[in-house]
Design a protein around this motif. Structure first.
Motif: not given
Length: 105
Positions: A30-33, A38-41, A44-47
């Motif tokens: 659950a922690d890793l998910e 958070a990394a995917q968000r 997306a912001e950086l893209q």
């Protein structure tokens, strides 16, 4: 009989420990998910930021419109034979006019 029940309960707890608290346990997953989300968000912001910057770079390379717009709004430049009008809001004071520096003889 009571000893067997306690032994089975202890065995059950020992089996459950890796499931909940071990290296591949549910809490760790659950922690890793959450970290992946958070990394995917962030990605997306950086893209979207990169796409905006890429568009701006293309505009600056291809045409003079973007360069002219930046010169007008960021540097307050005007074209020759153009009149510059500045409208002041309430509470703003009139800026000092730039005085030309004396030339050396």
């Amino acid at each position: 009989m009571r000893l067997i029940t306690l032994a089975l309960a202890a065995l059950l707890l020992l089996i459950q420990y890796p499931l909940w608290l071990g290296k591949g346990g549910w809490l760790r997953v659950a922690d890793l998910e959450a970290q992946v989300e958070a990394a995917q968000r962030k990605n997306a912001e950086l893209q979207s930021r990169n796409a905006k910057l890429d568009s701006e770079v293309r505009d600056l390379k291809d045409g003079t419109g973007a360069v002219e717009e930046r010169a007008r709004y960021e540097l307050s430049m005007i074209k020759q034979n153009e009149i510059y009008v500045q409208i002041l809001g309430k509470g703003q004071t009139q800026p000092q006019a730039a005085t030309p520096s004396p030339t050396k003889p």
